[in-house]
Scaffold this motif. Structure first.
Motif, short mmCIF file in Angstrom:
data_model
loop_
_atom_site.label_atom_id
_atom_site.label_comp_id
_atom_site.label_asym_id
_atom_site.label_seq_id
_atom_site.Cartn_x
_atom_site.Cartn_y
_atom_site.Cartn_z
N SER A 1 19.11 -12.58 -21.10
CA SER A 1 20.06 -13.66 -21.36
C SER A 1 20.49 -14.34 -20.07
N GLU A 2 20.48 -13.61 -18.98
CA GLU A 2 20.81 -14.19 -17.68
C GLU A 2 19.52 -14.22 -16.87
N THR A 3 19.03 -15.40 -16.56
CA THR A 3 17.69 -15.48 -15.99
C THR A 3 17.66 -15.62 -14.48
N SER A 4 18.70 -16.13 -13.87
CA SER A 4 18.64 -16.29 -12.42
C SER A 4 19.94 -15.90 -11.74
N GLY A 5 20.80 -15.23 -12.45
CA GLY A 5 22.10 -14.90 -11.91
C GLY A 5 22.06 -13.76 -10.90
N PHE A 6 23.15 -13.66 -10.16
CA PHE A 6 23.27 -12.65 -9.12
C PHE A 6 23.20 -11.24 -9.68
N TYR A 7 23.87 -10.99 -10.80
CA TYR A 7 23.93 -9.63 -11.33
C TYR A 7 22.57 -9.14 -11.83
N LEU A 8 21.81 -10.03 -12.42
CA LEU A 8 20.48 -9.63 -12.85
C LEU A 8 19.60 -9.33 -11.65
N ILE B 1 17.57 12.44 -15.14
CA ILE B 1 17.64 12.72 -16.58
C ILE B 1 18.96 12.20 -17.15
N ILE B 2 20.06 12.52 -16.49
CA ILE B 2 21.38 12.12 -16.98
C ILE B 2 21.53 10.59 -16.98
N VAL B 3 21.13 9.94 -15.89
CA VAL B 3 21.26 8.49 -15.81
C VAL B 3 20.38 7.80 -16.85
N SER B 4 19.18 8.30 -17.08
CA SER B 4 18.31 7.70 -18.09
C SER B 4 18.92 7.78 -19.48
N ILE B 5 19.46 8.93 -19.82
CA ILE B 5 20.09 9.10 -21.13
C ILE B 5 21.32 8.21 -21.26
N LEU B 6 22.15 8.17 -20.21
CA LEU B 6 23.35 7.32 -20.26
C LEU B 6 22.99 5.83 -20.34
N THR B 7 21.95 5.44 -19.64
CA THR B 7 21.51 4.05 -19.71
C THR B 7 21.01 3.71 -21.11
N ALA B 8 20.26 4.62 -21.69
CA ALA B 8 19.78 4.40 -23.06
C ALA B 8 20.95 4.28 -24.03
N LEU B 9 21.93 5.14 -23.89
CA LEU B 9 23.11 5.07 -24.76
C LEU B 9 23.86 3.76 -24.57
N SER B 10 24.00 3.31 -23.34
CA SER B 10 24.72 2.05 -23.10
C SER B 10 23.97 0.86 -23.70
N VAL B 11 22.65 0.86 -23.61
CA VAL B 11 21.88 -0.24 -24.20
C VAL B 11 22.03 -0.22 -25.72
N ILE B 12 22.01 0.96 -26.30
CA ILE B 12 22.19 1.06 -27.76
C ILE B 12 23.58 0.57 -28.16
N LEU B 13 24.61 0.95 -27.41
CA LEU B 13 25.97 0.51 -27.72
C LEU B 13 26.12 -1.00 -27.56
N LYS C 1 26.12 -6.65 -29.89
CA LYS C 1 25.42 -7.94 -29.75
C LYS C 1 24.00 -7.78 -30.26
N PRO C 2 23.80 -7.87 -31.56
CA PRO C 2 22.45 -7.71 -32.11
C PRO C 2 21.50 -8.79 -31.62
N GLY C 3 20.23 -8.49 -31.72
CA GLY C 3 19.22 -9.47 -31.35
C GLY C 3 18.67 -9.28 -29.96
#
Length: 127
Positions: A40-47, A79-91, A96-98
């Motif tokens: 959704s953000e294509t050229s921004g600083f955070y991305l 391992i922990i960061v991967s699982i937490l990142t996956a959970l955050s993306v799911i949340l 924000k569906p889509g």
């Protein structure tokens, strides 16, 4: 060295290559390409700053490869960061569906590698 040391090294090298590609994609790809993968953000600083995150893991994994048994904390953190990142993306998806397919594939790759690292990581050295 444990019998799985060759397996974990192969897993880490593949993950290092994938993370390096993610770094290059998010840090240097043109905005059109980022829009094409559903960002959704294509050229921004955070991305663009997000591209540094995989680079940090590449460096950590390179250090871990020197002595896997002494660097178990890096593997456990991955391992922990991967699982937490996956959970955050799911949340985020629940709010924000889509979300695009690229995000789901990225999460699946992270979870798969977290499981592979967990399965193949060496046992803690006895003191």
């Amino acid at each position: 060295m444990a019998k799985n040391s060759a397996s974990i090294k192969v897993v880490l090298w593949i993950y290092i290559i994938l993370l390096a590609l993610w770094f290059l994609l998010f840090s240097f790809a043109p905005a059109k390409l980022l829009a094409a993968i559903g960002s959704s953000e294509t050229s921004g600083f955070y991305l663009r700053l997000y591209g540094v995150f995989p680079l940090g893991w590449v460096i950590l994994f390179l250090f871990a490869l020197k002595d896997l048994e002494k660097n178990l904390a890096i593997l456990n953190s991955a391992i922990i960061v991967s699982i937490l990142t996956a959970l955050s993306v799911i949340l985020v998806h629940l709010g924000k569906p889509g979300m695009g397919l690229f995000q789901w594939v990225s999460v699946a790759i992270m979870v798969i590698f977290a499981l592979l690292i967990y399965i193949y990581k060496p046992k803690a050295a006895k003191q």
